[in-house]
Design a protein around this motif. Structure first.
Motif, mmCIF file in Angstrom:
data_model
loop_
_atom_site.group_PDB
_atom_site.id
_atom_site.type_symbol
_atom_site.label_atom_id
_atom_site.label_comp_id
_atom_site.label_asym_id
_atom_site.label_seq_id
_atom_site.Cartn_x
_atom_site.Cartn_y
_atom_site.Cartn_z
ATOM 1 N N ARG A 59 0.850 -1.196 0.000
ATOM 2 C CA ARG A 59 0.000 0.000 0.000
ATOM 3 C C ARG A 59 0.881 1.239 0.000
ATOM 4 O O ARG A 59 0.614 2.204 -0.690
ATOM 5 C CB ARG A 59 -0.925 -0.033 1.227
ATOM 6 C CG ARG A 59 -2.106 0.909 1.152
ATOM 7 C CD ARG A 59 -3.089 0.497 0.093
ATOM 8 N NE ARG A 59 -4.255 1.392 0.115
ATOM 9 C CZ ARG A 59 -4.974 1.696 -0.933
ATOM 10 N NH1 ARG A 59 -4.692 1.179 -2.104
ATOM 11 N NH2 ARG A 59 -6.007 2.496 -0.833
ATOM 12 N N ASP A 67 -3.775 6.628 2.848
ATOM 13 C CA ASP A 67 -3.268 5.617 3.773
ATOM 14 C C ASP A 67 -1.827 5.916 4.159
ATOM 15 O O ASP A 67 -1.433 5.809 5.322
ATOM 16 C CB ASP A 67 -3.349 4.231 3.133
ATOM 17 C CG ASP A 67 -4.780 3.774 2.904
ATOM 18 O OD1 ASP A 67 -5.667 4.154 3.695
ATOM 19 O OD2 ASP A 67 -5.015 3.042 1.932
ATOM 20 N N GLY A 125 -0.194 6.800 7.736
ATOM 21 C CA GLY A 125 0.952 6.039 8.221
ATOM 22 C C GLY A 125 2.108 6.947 8.593
ATOM 23 O O GLY A 125 2.804 6.715 9.594
ATOM 24 N N GLN A 134 0.004 6.260 16.590
ATOM 25 C CA GLN A 134 -1.070 5.553 15.903
ATOM 26 C C GLN A 134 -2.438 6.140 16.244
ATOM 27 O O GLN A 134 -3.316 6.225 15.384
ATOM 28 C CB GLN A 134 -1.021 4.072 16.290
ATOM 29 C CG GLN A 134 -1.871 3.159 15.432
ATOM 30 C CD GLN A 134 -1.143 2.691 14.195
ATOM 31 O OE1 GLN A 134 -0.020 3.100 13.937
ATOM 32 N NE2 GLN A 134 -1.774 1.834 13.423
ATOM 33 N N HIS A 165 -6.407 1.784 5.604
ATOM 34 C CA HIS A 165 -5.671 0.529 5.449
ATOM 35 C C HIS A 165 -4.355 0.710 6.206
ATOM 36 O O HIS A 165 -3.422 1.320 5.695
ATOM 37 C CB HIS A 165 -5.411 0.227 3.971
ATOM 38 C CG HIS A 165 -6.644 -0.065 3.194
ATOM 39 N ND1 HIS A 165 -7.355 0.913 2.535
ATOM 40 C CD2 HIS A 165 -7.313 -1.217 2.984
ATOM 41 C CE1 HIS A 165 -8.402 0.368 1.938
ATOM 42 N NE2 HIS A 165 -8.406 -0.923 2.196
ATOM 43 N N GLU A 166 -4.302 0.196 7.434
ATOM 44 C CA GLU A 166 -3.194 0.499 8.339
ATOM 45 C C GLU A 166 -1.912 -0.262 8.044
ATOM 46 O O GLU A 166 -0.829 0.169 8.439
ATOM 47 C CB GLU A 166 -3.611 0.214 9.788
ATOM 48 C CG GLU A 166 -4.755 1.074 10.273
ATOM 49 C CD GLU A 166 -5.137 0.748 11.712
ATOM 50 O OE1 GLU A 166 -4.224 0.470 12.517
ATOM 51 O OE2 GLU A 166 -6.337 0.755 12.022
ATOM 52 N N ASP A 167 -2.007 -1.395 7.365
ATOM 53 C CA ASP A 167 -0.826 -2.209 7.119
ATOM 54 C C ASP A 167 -0.229 -1.835 5.763
ATOM 55 O O ASP A 167 -0.849 -2.071 4.724
ATOM 56 C CB ASP A 167 -1.204 -3.689 7.135
ATOM 57 C CG ASP A 167 0.010 -4.610 7.088
ATOM 58 O OD1 ASP A 167 1.082 -4.165 6.628
ATOM 59 O OD2 ASP A 167 -0.131 -5.774 7.511
ATOM 60 N N PRO A 168 0.973 -1.273 5.757
ATOM 61 C CA PRO A 168 1.554 -0.843 4.477
ATOM 62 C C PRO A 168 1.863 -1.988 3.529
ATOM 63 O O PRO A 168 1.997 -1.778 2.316
ATOM 64 C CB PRO A 168 2.853 -0.129 4.901
ATOM 65 C CG PRO A 168 3.184 -0.714 6.237
ATOM 66 C CD PRO A 168 1.864 -1.004 6.894
ATOM 67 N N ASP A 169 1.982 -3.193 4.061
ATOM 68 C CA ASP A 169 2.349 -4.334 3.226
ATOM 69 C C ASP A 169 1.154 -5.034 2.593
ATOM 70 O O ASP A 169 1.300 -5.948 1.787
ATOM 71 C CB ASP A 169 3.132 -5.349 4.053
ATOM 72 C CG ASP A 169 4.433 -4.766 4.569
ATOM 73 O OD1 ASP A 169 5.091 -4.013 3.820
ATOM 74 O OD2 ASP A 169 4.796 -5.047 5.726
ATOM 75 N N VAL A 170 -0.058 -4.610 2.966
ATOM 76 C CA VAL A 170 -1.267 -5.242 2.432
ATOM 77 C C VAL A 170 -1.978 -4.262 1.508
ATOM 78 O O VAL A 170 -2.480 -3.235 1.957
ATOM 79 C CB VAL A 170 -2.226 -5.688 3.564
ATOM 80 C CG1 VAL A 170 -3.501 -6.267 2.983
ATOM 81 C CG2 VAL A 170 -1.536 -6.703 4.472
#
Length: 197
Positions: A140, A158, A162, A170, A185-190
């Motif tokens: 993301r 997002d 982040g 947070q 969408h909190e997870d940068p890898d998803v």
């Protein structure tokens, strides 16, 4: 006061810029200003005009935000523009790109040997601009040193949330997301929009 310098150009993607602007503007200690090479009204790819001031007036210390859009395809071949953008990026405390804005930063060479991402629908083109970047296809957003790059359009929001979580905490990022009624969408890898084979 933390300065957010938003770089606009003809046919920039509107939400790439205005989404992050909305988020940064919610924080009292951030000041957002829109700039362009020569100043004046700049028209987005959607036909919306925003007022800007010239590059020459930028205090580069702070956050540099580079949106994407159709205009990036023209600017990647503009050496004078890229030279100015490179200098502004070097002097900035942080550089944030949205969508194909990563293509402009990549063309300056500042992403060489760094991890970065971009709009998945334009991934092949952006990758062709500079093969020396460690392009991440499923993310993301990606953080490399002081540079944040994000996927397409809404991913910029997002990424900025982040960024706020990284620089502050947070809870502040979640508070801003609630205020604007945005599902972060909190997870940068998803990246739910990444193209998978």
């Amino acid at each position: 006061m933390k300065k957010v310098n938003v770089i606009l150009f003809s046919e920039f993607e509107l939400l790439d810029a205005t989404g992050p602007i909305e988020i940064f503007s919610r924080l009292a200690d951030y000041q957002v200003t829109c700039f362009s090479e020569n100043g004046g009204l700049i028209t987005s790819a959607q036909g919306v005009q925003l007022q800007t001031t010239p590059f020459l007036t930028i205090d580069p210390r702070g956050i540099l935000l580079i949106p994407g859009g159709k205009g990036t395809r023209r600017l990647v071949d503009n050496d004078q523009y890229l030279s100015q953008l490179k200098q502004l990026s070097i002097e900035a405390e942080y550089v944030l790109t949205v969508c194909t804005g990563a293509a402009l930063l990549a063309k300056t060479g500042l992403l060489n040997n760094q991890r970065a991402t971009t709009n998945k629908l334009a991934f092949s083109w952006v990758k062709s601009v500079n093969q020396n970047v460690k392009w991440v296809e499923q993310a993301r957003w990606v953080v490399s040193r002081n540079i944040y790059t994000s996927s397409g359009v809404s991913a910029g929001m997002d990424m900025v949330l982040g960024f706020i979580a990284d620089r502050h905490d947070q809870q502040l990022a979640k508070q801003v997301a609630r205020e604007i009624e945005y599902n972060w969408h909190e997870d940068p890898d998803v990246d739910p929009f990444a193209i998978t084979e």
